[in-house]
Design a protein around this motif. Structure first.
Motif, PDB file in Angstrom:
ATOM      1  N   MET A 379       0.833  -1.205   0.000  1.00  0.00           N
ATOM      2  CA  MET A 379       0.000   0.000   0.000  1.00  0.00           C
ATOM      3  C   MET A 379       0.863   1.249   0.000  1.00  0.00           C
ATOM      4  O   MET A 379       0.508   2.264  -0.612  1.00  0.00           O
ATOM      5  N   ARG A 380       1.995   1.166   0.656  1.00  0.00           N
ATOM      6  CA  ARG A 380       2.926   2.297   0.658  1.00  0.00           C
ATOM      7  C   ARG A 380       3.415   2.601  -0.751  1.00  0.00           C
ATOM      8  O   ARG A 380       3.635   3.760  -1.111  1.00  0.00           O
ATOM      9  N   ASN A 381       3.564   1.563  -1.569  1.00  0.00           N
ATOM     10  CA  ASN A 381       4.054   1.732  -2.938  1.00  0.00           C
ATOM     11  C   ASN A 381       2.924   1.769  -3.962  1.00  0.00           C
ATOM     12  O   ASN A 381       3.166   1.622  -5.161  1.00  0.00           O
ATOM     13  N   ASN A 382       1.684   1.927  -3.468  1.00  0.00           N
ATOM     14  CA  ASN A 382       0.519   2.054  -4.341  1.00  0.00           C
ATOM     15  C   ASN A 382       0.333   0.824  -5.229  1.00  0.00           C
ATOM     16  O   ASN A 382      -0.025   0.927  -6.404  1.00  0.00           O
ATOM     17  N   VAL A 383       0.583  -0.343  -4.657  1.00  0.00           N
ATOM     18  CA  VAL A 383       0.390  -1.611  -5.358  1.00  0.00           C
ATOM     19  C   VAL A 383      -0.894  -2.251  -4.837  1.00  0.00           C
ATOM     20  O   VAL A 383      -1.167  -2.224  -3.634  1.00  0.00           O
ATOM     21  N   SER A 384      -1.684  -2.821  -5.733  1.00  0.00           N
ATOM     22  CA  SER A 384      -2.956  -3.420  -5.341  1.00  0.00           C
ATOM     23  C   SER A 384      -2.757  -4.544  -4.322  1.00  0.00           C
ATOM     24  O   SER A 384      -1.825  -5.346  -4.433  1.00  0.00           O
ATOM     25  N   VAL A 385      -3.656  -4.606  -3.341  1.00  0.00           N
ATOM     26  CA  VAL A 385      -3.557  -5.638  -2.302  1.00  0.00           C
ATOM     27  C   VAL A 385      -4.834  -6.468  -2.231  1.00  0.00           C
ATOM     28  O   VAL A 385      -5.143  -7.051  -1.190  1.00  0.00           O
ATOM     29  N   ASP A 386      -5.589  -6.535  -3.321  1.00  0.00           N
ATOM     30  CA  ASP A 386      -6.858  -7.267  -3.283  1.00  0.00           C
ATOM     31  C   ASP A 386      -6.653  -8.739  -2.937  1.00  0.00           C
ATOM     32  O   ASP A 386      -7.406  -9.319  -2.147  1.00  0.00           O
ATOM     33  N   ASN A 426      -8.952   2.517  -4.848  1.00  0.00           N
ATOM     34  CA  ASN A 426      -9.390   2.028  -6.152  1.00  0.00           C
ATOM     35  C   ASN A 426     -10.447   2.940  -6.760  1.00  0.00           C
ATOM     36  O   ASN A 426     -10.464   3.178  -7.969  1.00  0.00           O
ATOM     37  N   LYS A 427     -11.328   3.421  -5.918  1.00  0.00           N
ATOM     38  CA  LYS A 427     -12.388   4.316  -6.403  1.00  0.00           C
ATOM     39  C   LYS A 427     -11.776   5.579  -6.991  1.00  0.00           C
ATOM     40  O   LYS A 427     -12.224   6.077  -8.040  1.00  0.00           O
ATOM     41  N   PHE A 428     -10.741   6.076  -6.346  1.00  0.00           N
ATOM     42  CA  PHE A 428     -10.058   7.270  -6.847  1.00  0.00           C
ATOM     43  C   PHE A 428      -9.366   6.974  -8.175  1.00  0.00           C
ATOM     44  O   PHE A 428      -9.416   7.781  -9.111  1.00  0.00           O
ATOM     45  N   LEU A 441      -9.408  -3.325 -14.888  1.00  0.00           N
ATOM     46  CA  LEU A 441      -8.657  -4.096 -13.903  1.00  0.00           C
ATOM     47  C   LEU A 441      -8.935  -3.570 -12.505  1.00  0.00           C
ATOM     48  O   LEU A 441      -9.151  -4.346 -11.566  1.00  0.00           O
ATOM     49  N   TRP A 442      -8.953  -2.257 -12.354  1.00  0.00           N
ATOM     50  CA  TRP A 442      -9.238  -1.667 -11.044  1.00  0.00           C
ATOM     51  C   TRP A 442     -10.657  -1.980 -10.604  1.00  0.00           C
ATOM     52  O   TRP A 442     -10.913  -2.181  -9.420  1.00  0.00           O
ATOM     53  N   GLN A 443     -11.585  -2.031 -11.556  1.00  0.00           N
ATOM     54  CA  GLN A 443     -12.961  -2.356 -11.210  1.00  0.00           C
ATOM     55  C   GLN A 443     -13.067  -3.795 -10.724  1.00  0.00           C
ATOM     56  O   GLN A 443     -13.788  -4.093  -9.763  1.00  0.00           O
ATOM     57  N   GLN A 445     -10.685  -5.440  -9.280  1.00  0.00           N
ATOM     58  CA  GLN A 445     -10.081  -5.441  -7.948  1.00  0.00           C
ATOM     59  C   GLN A 445     -11.061  -4.877  -6.919  1.00  0.00           C
ATOM     60  O   GLN A 445     -11.153  -5.382  -5.792  1.00  0.00           O
ATOM     61  N   ASN A 446     -11.799  -3.847  -7.320  1.00  0.00           N
ATOM     62  CA  ASN A 446     -12.789  -3.262  -6.413  1.00  0.00           C
ATOM     63  C   ASN A 446     -13.873  -4.277  -6.074  1.00  0.00           C
ATOM     64  O   ASN A 446     -14.303  -4.380  -4.917  1.00  0.00           O
ATOM     65  N   ASN A 447     -14.325  -5.034  -7.076  1.00  0.00           N
ATOM     66  CA  ASN A 447     -15.337  -6.065  -6.829  1.00  0.00           C
ATOM     67  C   ASN A 447     -14.839  -7.079  -5.808  1.00  0.00           C
ATOM     68  O   ASN A 447     -15.565  -7.465  -4.883  1.00  0.00           O
ATOM     69  N   GLN A 448     -13.588  -7.522  -5.991  1.00  0.00           N
ATOM     70  CA  GLN A 448     -13.030  -8.497  -5.064  1.00  0.00           C
ATOM     71  C   GLN A 448     -12.894  -7.914  -3.662  1.00  0.00           C
ATOM     72  O   GLN A 448     -13.188  -8.579  -2.663  1.00  0.00           O
ATOM     73  N   ASN A 449     -12.476  -6.667  -3.580  1.00  0.00           N
ATOM     74  CA  ASN A 449     -12.310  -6.038  -2.269  1.00  0.00           C
ATOM     75  C   ASN A 449     -13.647  -5.869  -1.552  1.00  0.00           C
ATOM     76  O   ASN A 449     -13.719  -5.990  -0.325  1.00  0.00           O
ATOM     77  N   CYS A 450     -14.701  -5.576  -2.303  1.00  0.00           N
ATOM     78  CA  CYS A 450     -16.032  -5.450  -1.692  1.00  0.00           C
ATOM     79  C   CYS A 450     -16.468  -6.778  -1.080  1.00  0.00           C
ATOM     80  O   CYS A 450     -16.993  -6.824   0.043  1.00  0.00           O
TER      81      CYS A 450
END
Length: 650
Positions: A379-386, A426-428, A441-443, A445-450
């Motif tokens: 998260m510090r390096n702005n890498v997805s963590v889903d 992700n929303k941003f 791809l971000w969407q 990831q957002n689905n998985q995170n939800c």
């Protein structure tokens, strides 16, 4: 695959074009020029758009290409979208396609017909680059002979030499170098061709590059090709660097050997603790090889996730941990962090692997500490963590299944907070997405995170029911409500518009099968209660304008008997102010859409008891499609819309 694709498209053209006889070789029936130049509208489902010339170049049909070039005024520079190696390439010419597919005769015909040899795709990939990717030496030589730019770069400043080095095409690399390709050019990330060859383990390419003057430059993360080879455990490549006279200083050799050993101690596929120790020992011996010039470690502050491990600084200390594998593992994690740095995206992978091994051994607390640290780094390096967050949910479910007493809210709530932060990030990203980014791809990831967030909330409710097993105080409850309220305030939704409350009552929502499916079953009253208590709207609608109540009574898992749970949720929704006569996009109320007669009867009873004059008035306006826009207070417009199948509001 390409031949079958060509045959399929040929059938499409034969069935749809006025000039279908052309494909059968009938010279008396010729399609008009526009059909030759422009792709047909039906040629779009897979993202491709092809002209007949591009199709012929793709399939390698010399006869068709020759006919098109000799009988028609075709546009040689017409750009198409083609699938190449599983990816859609935008703006590819027929020459690019022929070069990428490896059809030398067609490449020659197109060049002789006047095709621009350096006409790049939208991503600035040249025909020469396409040939280098496939390792077609014959095409590479022909294109270079006819003026192709050997130092042309794509959007990422990645040149033809780099792609050939990465793919391991030794002869192509040698040809490019002999024709003026610059061995030390750097991509935007700072990597050179030597980085790519070392990373992929292509020893012959590495030697060729070194013979042509390549040096050990650092990329943007401060990593040299030697360190790249060490991190990827390419031993022969690293030895080639070390044995090259004058290439590496003694300290650089030591650092590379330490990284090699540290990676062997925590690698998912090539784990070897004996090799790890041997490389660490070799590096330490080099540090003390000159008694008058000992090269001491630049030891970093200890990291709690690594048991606050202090790195060994001399041979006796290293000898002392030879038989202690855990010590070697912690030593190696500390070494990797010192060499790679916390900003390196490769650093967390070894930490995650070590945590997974500990989880397999039942050492769940140590696993959580390591995984939390890995998430913080990413998260510090702005890498997805889903995936990391889902992994935590799986771990918590496993702990509850195996050792209930070892999991507390202090473990789960920080992860839930990180999940909320990741969804917000992700929303941003989706909102600020630029044309060359990947919002889809971000969407995903957002689905998985939800869904992961819902798993975690469900696990929290499970822990809350076991108050006798652990200490739950007011502070824990407030922390939970604070995080859940953030989810709701940020309008957390899936791509199809479902809120967390929709998902919580969705009986057919796919649940991950790694322990989670035993713990997280839906619909879930406790989860819905937490969400409603924290402000989740019971009248929120998804893309199909279904309220959570619609989802509850239509998305039913027939394999599970959860009618009692559904009845409790129905009562919860009614008490929270759900509008039972709200209609979805199909014009159905929840009672009309309900698939269970018993539940439908309950809905009708509640609807009769709770329908207000306000609802009746809204229904009347909606049924008669009366114009109300701008004639009533704004806050009432959404209320009327809720009762109307026809969408009025923007």
């Amino acid at each position: 695959m390409h031949a079958e694709l060509y045959r399929t498209r040929k059938r499409w053209y034969e069935s749809a074009w006025p000039g279908a006889g052309f494909w059968r070789g009938a010279n008396d029936t010729l399609p008009v020029t526009s059909y030759i130049t422009y792709p047909a509208n039906f040629d779009q489902p897979d993202g491709q758009s092809l002209t007949p010339l591009t199709m012929a170049a793709m399939s390698g049909n010399v006869k068709f290409v020759k006919t098109l070039l000799s009988h028609y005024d075709v546009d040689l520079e017409r750009e198409c979208n083609v699938i190449f190696d599983g990816m859609v390439v935008y703006g590819a010419t027929a020459l690019w396609v022929a070069a990428g597919m490896g059809h030398l005769p067609i490449v020659k015909m197109l060049v002789q017909a006047g095709a621009a040899i350096n006409h790049n795709t939208k991503a600035q990939s040249s025909p020469l680059r396409a040939a280098c990717y496939e390792g077609r030496l014959d095409i590479v030589e022909f294109l270079i002979h006819n003026g192709a730019d050997v130092n042309a770069t794509n959007l990422f400043n990645n040149n033809t030499l780099m792609i050939a080095a990465y793919k391991g095409h030794h002869l192509v690399v040698n040809t490019l170098l002999q024709n003026g390709s610059r061995a030390n050019d750097q991509a935007l990330c700072g990597a050179t061709a030597l980085h790519y060859a070392a990373e992929s383990g292509h020893l012959d390419v590495v030697v060729t590059l070194l013979d042509h003057g390549a040096t050990l430059k650092k990329n943007e993360l401060g990593i040299t090709p030697a360190l790249q080879a060490a991190e990827r455990l390419n031993e022969d490549v690293l030895e080639a660097f070390i044995q090259r006279p004058g290439l590496m200083s003694l300290e650089e050799q030591i650092t590379a050997l330490e990284l090699m050993g540290a990676t062997y101690a925590n690698d998912k596929t090539k784990y070897d603790v004996n090799k790890a120790y041997s490389y660490l020992l070799r590096a330490m011996q080099l540090r003390y090889s000159n008694p008058r010039g000992v090269i001491r470690k630049k030891v970093q502050p200890t990291v709690p996730a690594y048991d606050n491990w202090f790195e060994t600084e001399n041979l006796p200390e290293l000898y002392a941990i030879k038989l202690n594998h855990h010590s070697i593992h912690m030593e190696s994690l500390a070494i990797r962090e010192r060499i790679l740095g916390r900003n390196n995206p490769e650093l967390p992978q070894a930490i995650i692997y070590r945590g997974a091994v500990m989880a397999d051994q039942g050492r769940f607390y140590q696993c959580q500490v390591l995984w939390n640290y890995a998430i913080d780094l990413r998260m510090r390096n702005n890498v997805s963590v889903d995936r990391d967050l889902l992994r935590f949910a799986q771990l918590f479910a496993q702990i509850l299944r195996v050792e209930t007493h070892n999991l507390t809210l202090d473990h789960v709530l920080p992860v839930l907070a990180k999940c909320q932060q990741e969804i917000e990030n992700n929303k941003f990203k989706i909102k600020e997405a630029k044309p060359n980014t990947c919002p889809r791809l971000w969407q995903d990831q957002n689905n998985q995170n939800c869904i992961t967030a819902l798993y975690l909330i469900k696990i929290v409710t499970h822990l809350a029911r076991r108050k006798n097993d652990q200490h739950i105080d007011e502070e824990h409850i407030q922390q939970l409500f604070l995080v859940v309220r953030k989810f709701i305030q940020n309008d957390t939704r899936l791509q199809d518009g479902q809120t967390l409350l929709h998902i919580a009552v969705n009986g057919v929502m796919p649940v991950d099968e790694f322990y989670t499916n035993e713990m997280c079953r839906f619909p879930c009253y406790a989860t819905a209660l937490v969400l409603v208590h924290c402000g989740a709207s019971v009248v929120a609608v998804d893309a199909a304008r279904n309220t959570p109540l619609h989802i509850l009574v239509t998305k039913i898992n027939t394999a599970q008997d959860r009618q009692a749970e559904m009845a409790r949720i129905l009562q919860l929704f009614v008490e929270a102010g759900a509008h039972l006569d709200a209609v979805n996009a199909a014009g159905q109320t929840a009672a009309m859409a309900c698939k269970l007669p018993l539940l439908a009867n309950r809905l009708h009873a509640h609807q009769n008891a709770h329908t207000s004059l306000k609802c009746l008035a809204a229904r009347t306006i909606a049924t008669n499609r009366l114009n109300f826009k701008g004639l009533i207070p704004t806050q009432l417009e959404a209320f009327i819309q809720m009762h109307s199948v026809h969408k009025v509001l923007p």
